[in-house]
Structure formats: C-alpha cells, structure tokens
Design a protein around this motif. Sequence first.
Motif, PDB file in Angstrom:
ATOM      1  N   ASP A  33     -12.956  -4.682  14.636  1.00 11.67           N
ATOM      2  CA  ASP A  33     -11.888  -5.650  14.834  1.00 11.67           C
ATOM      3  C   ASP A  33     -12.123  -6.804  13.865  1.00 11.67           C
ATOM      4  N   TYR A  34     -11.211  -6.985  12.900  1.00 10.54           N
ATOM      5  CA  TYR A  34     -11.377  -8.026  11.888  1.00 10.54           C
ATOM      6  C   TYR A  34     -10.773  -9.367  12.303  1.00 10.54           C
ATOM      7  N   ASN A  35     -10.332  -9.479  13.545  1.00  6.35           N
ATOM      8  CA  ASN A  35      -9.774 -10.770  13.979  1.00  6.35           C
ATOM      9  C   ASN A  35     -10.758 -11.912  13.759  1.00  6.35           C
ATOM     10  N   ARG A  36     -12.020 -11.682  14.071  1.00  6.83           N
ATOM     11  CA  ARG A  36     -13.015 -12.752  13.970  1.00  6.83           C
ATOM     12  C   ARG A  36     -13.490 -12.972  12.545  1.00  6.83           C
ATOM     13  N   ALA A  37     -13.269 -12.001  11.669  1.00  4.39           N
ATOM     14  CA  ALA A  37     -13.702 -12.134  10.282  1.00  4.39           C
ATOM     15  C   ALA A  37     -13.005 -13.324   9.627  1.00  4.39           C
ATOM     16  N   GLY A  38     -13.782 -14.248   9.121  1.00  3.10           N
ATOM     17  CA  GLY A  38     -13.216 -15.417   8.474  1.00  3.10           C
ATOM     18  C   GLY A  38     -13.063 -16.630   9.363  1.00  3.10           C
ATOM     19  N   VAL A  39     -13.442 -16.520  10.646  1.00  3.14           N
ATOM     20  CA  VAL A  39     -13.387 -17.690  11.529  1.00  3.14           C
ATOM     21  C   VAL A  39     -14.347 -18.755  10.983  1.00  3.14           C
TER      22      VAL A  39
ATOM     23  N   PRO B  38     -20.090  -2.980   8.089  1.00  4.95           N
ATOM     24  CA  PRO B  38     -18.650  -2.693   8.193  1.00  4.95           C
ATOM     25  C   PRO B  38     -17.813  -3.822   8.785  1.00  4.95           C
ATOM     26  N   ASP B  39     -18.432  -4.857   9.381  1.00  2.52           N
ATOM     27  CA  ASP B  39     -17.618  -5.935   9.945  1.00  2.52           C
ATOM     28  C   ASP B  39     -17.254  -6.996   8.913  1.00  2.52           C
ATOM     29  N   LEU B  40     -17.669  -6.817   7.665  1.00  3.94           N
ATOM     30  CA  LEU B  40     -17.249  -7.695   6.579  1.00  3.94           C
ATOM     31  C   LEU B  40     -16.674  -6.826   5.464  1.00  3.94           C
ATOM     32  N   GLY B  41     -15.353  -6.833   5.367  1.00  5.73           N
ATOM     33  CA  GLY B  41     -14.701  -5.931   4.414  1.00  5.73           C
ATOM     34  C   GLY B  41     -15.082  -6.194   2.970  1.00  5.73           C
ATOM     35  N   LYS B  42     -15.482  -7.422   2.631  1.00 10.09           N
ATOM     36  CA  LYS B  42     -15.823  -7.761   1.243  1.00 10.09           C
ATOM     37  C   LYS B  42     -17.217  -7.269   0.861  1.00 10.09           C
ATOM     38  N   ASN B  43     -18.043  -6.950   1.876  1.00  9.07           N
ATOM     39  CA  ASN B  43     -19.465  -6.633   1.690  1.00  9.07           C
ATOM     40  C   ASN B  43     -20.282  -7.852   1.286  1.00  9.07           C
ATOM     41  N   TYR B  44     -19.732  -9.034   1.515  1.00 10.59           N
ATOM     42  CA  TYR B  44     -20.514 -10.265   1.397  1.00 10.59           C
ATOM     43  C   TYR B  44     -19.872 -11.311   2.297  1.00 10.59           C
TER      44      TYR B  44
END
Length: 505
Positions: free
Chosen positions: A168-174, A102-108
């Motif tokens: 928390d998706y703040n860190r997603a994509g760092v 669940p911490d990666l909305g794209k599922n990859y």
Amino acid sequence: MAKDALMDFDEALELFEPVLGFEVHVELNTETKMFSPAANPAHEANHDAAPNTLVAPVDMGLPGSLPVVNEIAVRYSISLGLALGCSIAPSSRFARKNYFYPDLGKNYQISQYDEPIAFEGSVEIELEGGDLVVVPIERAHMEEDAGKLTHMGGSTGRIQGAEYSLVDYNRAGVPLVEIVTKPIFGTEHRAPEVAKAYVAAIRDIVRSLGISEARMERGNLRCDANVSLRPRGQEKLGTRTETKNVNSMRSVERAVRYEIQRQAAILAGGGTITQETRHWHEDTGRTSPGRPKSDADDYRYFPEPDLLPVEPSEELIEELRAALPEAPSVYRRRLKTEWGFTDLEFQDVANGGLLAEVEATIAAGASPASARKWWTGEVTRVANAQGAEPAALVSPESVAELQKLVDAGTLTDKLARQVLEGVIAGEGTPQEVVDARGLAVVSDDGALIAAIDEALAAQPDVLAKIQDGKVQAAGAVIGAVMKAMKGQADAARVRELILERAGQA
C-alpha cells in the motif's frame, strides 16, 4: 523460537551500565505529502482511505516524476527543531538513502543525512517524584515515510511464513521528522522510565505545536529504542541493538527493560551482542532478531540532485520561535496548578502518558477530578487488559460526555462503566449506548416507590426497625430495590423514599 535467557534487572545493573538512544519518527499532519500533491494519510481526514488511493507519480517512483518540497512541512520541522532547543541550519540539504525494498517504488528514500535542518538541542523530562533528566538531541531531520507491506497467508502477520505480501503506497511520501538523540548516560535503574518519559515528552511537544496527531497506535509517532551495556568502569561503549517501531509508551518502557536483561545475560555468559534491529512482541513481552544493522555508508547517501537546499530566512525562524508553546516542564507545572492536583494525583496522570487526554477532556467540559478519575481508572484498566493505549480506546469528548450524563443524574457510576464498555466496543457515543442498552437511571418516583413497597413488604422486620428510628436498617431495602431495578436507580433517592414510606422523613 527459543526464549532468551534473562538476567534479573537489579543484578544486571550491578554489573553493567545501560546507555540509551532514541530515534523518534513524527508523521506531520500536512494536507499533502512531503514531495507530492497527494493527500496525506497522516492527516485525520484521510486516515481510513482505501489502499493505494492517496498516491501520485512521485510516490510510486514513476519515471520522469520530480519531487517538490512541501513548504508547510518545512515550517513544521523548523518549529519542532526550535521546540527541541536545536539550532536551525541556515542551509540544509536532502539526500538519497539507497536501499531496495518494495515499499519504496524509487528504491531510495529522500531524507537528510549530513546536513539536517535542526541540530544540537536538548529536552528536559520529568520522572516520577519530580526528578528532571536532560536528554541531549543530536539532530532532527526531514524525510519521507515508506509505504506499508501487509503479509498474507501466515499465522503471525509477519513476513516469516507468509505466502505473499501486498503493498500500500498511501503512506509512501508522508512527511516525517526523525529526532535522534545523542547517547544518554546515567539513567541506571530508571532507564525504562526515562525511555517512556522521553517519548511522552516528544508526544506532548508535537501535539502542543499542532503538527502531528502523535497517535502511536496509528503510527503517527514511532520510536526506535537503542540499548547497549558496558561493564562497570569501562569507557568504551557496548554494541547496541535497535528495537524498531515500538508503538506505545508502555511498550517502549518494557522493551528497554527486556533488552537490558537479555544483553546482560549474554555478556555475563561470555557471549557477544550482535548489532542488529529487533522487533518488539507485545503479546509475549520480548524482542526477536530483525536484520543486521547497517551503518550509514551502507546506504550510499548522496545529495538529492532534484531538490535545492532548504534555506529558511532569519525572519521566518524568529516568527516560528515567537509562536512556540510552553516547554513541557513549564506546561506540566502550569497544568498541575490549574487542575489543583496533588503531586501524587498529577504523577498518576503524567506517568500514564495521559496529560493530553485529561487536558482535552477538561476542555470538553469535564471537571479536572472527573477527567483524572476516568483516564487513570477505568479507561487505563481496560487498556491494560487489552494491551492497548488508553487513547486508542475512547476519545476525550466521549469521556466528557459520559461524565456529563453522570452529573445530570442520567447515569450512576456503575451504569457509566457499562456505557464506557459499550463506547469502547464501538457501539456509538455515550448517549447512543445509553439509548440502545436502556441504561438510564430510573427517575420515575412511581416506579421506585413500587419497588420499595415490594421490598418493605418482603422485609417487615426491617420496616419496623426503620420506624423505631434505626434508619441504618434501610440499607437492606436499598440493596433489594437496586437489585430489582437492575442497578438503574439513584441510591440516594431510593433512601429518601424509603424513609418517607417508613414515616422517618
């Protein structure tokens, strides 16, 4: 959970050879994320942002959103690869690493698989006593970080026993660079020390490049430590475990030692090691099982269709190569000379992973000796008591300001330790703590003389001894005055005034 059986460390190394490997994740401090225009929480300015406020459609995995590569992150990644002695690929490609969480909305996760940007390098690290070890680097590849899950309702903060989890998706994509070593042989009884020194060297490199804050307590730098054992004389590698996301150099050292002792006990008892991830528990000093470790093909990697290959020009690579700072070993030798430290003094700083802190404290105005004293002394003592990293407790600027107050006579060393306690407790800057607690040295001779006269009146025999020339007897009066002044007096000045009052000045 039952405690693991552990073999004595020296006994374990008589029976088995440890083989190490490390995967270090470095968060890059670009202003925006790896594939989106959202602000990067790894950047100091965005660290305390509220959850889910530093996001864009790409980070959330919303339909129709497309990634765009961050050019600065690519430049940072090339610089890091060069600093690691790696070759830079003329063409590298991103891939999709597929898994559901669940911490990666794209599922990859967008990462690099078989075509990393940097490969085949090495890092020379220095151990206590000046011994050098070369750690072989397999690759350094670019990827994006995942979001952060906070497990609620349980007693441990982990998913086991939690009632629900918040994302928390703040860190997603760092932007991340993952540095992967080859198997490291020959470390023997120094394996835990090598682990700590390697992570310290990576931290020194990325900080010198200016590409990451590299603060382990914030997750800017995270280490996965792989440990396996093989019986003496055996060529085949043993089954490894991967202790995930260890968040301090001290913990990396302890986790490696623990895994050697745990695995040795299992193997000596006729058992087998499970290939799995493990979690490090700072409070108990042990690891616990995570999940079975997936091999690469389980992630179903395939080329990222929305991104072109990264093809840096030779001109760019040479530009970045020319801008590289000193190698860590050269850097350390230079600092030792500039600071005038003995081998033992420098090793105290280096072994504590405090080179960057001492260097920054000196740059802020402290002398090398005072900077070393504070970081390897009182700050480290408090950090060990709290199970924290010294750098997480106080800034170099605050330590330098504290020493300036001592140098100016505003504080004694004893008072300065109390001020440091207040700074660590979050009470403000050193000057603010001095003002709030009223800890400044009493510099008014009138107040000191009044306390001295009172102490002399209470000890007439001591006064007589001083007047007879036995000036060492002044120590008893000094103690009484310091007690009366609650330690807020300059003992040297008190002694001068005592001798003046006794007619011995």
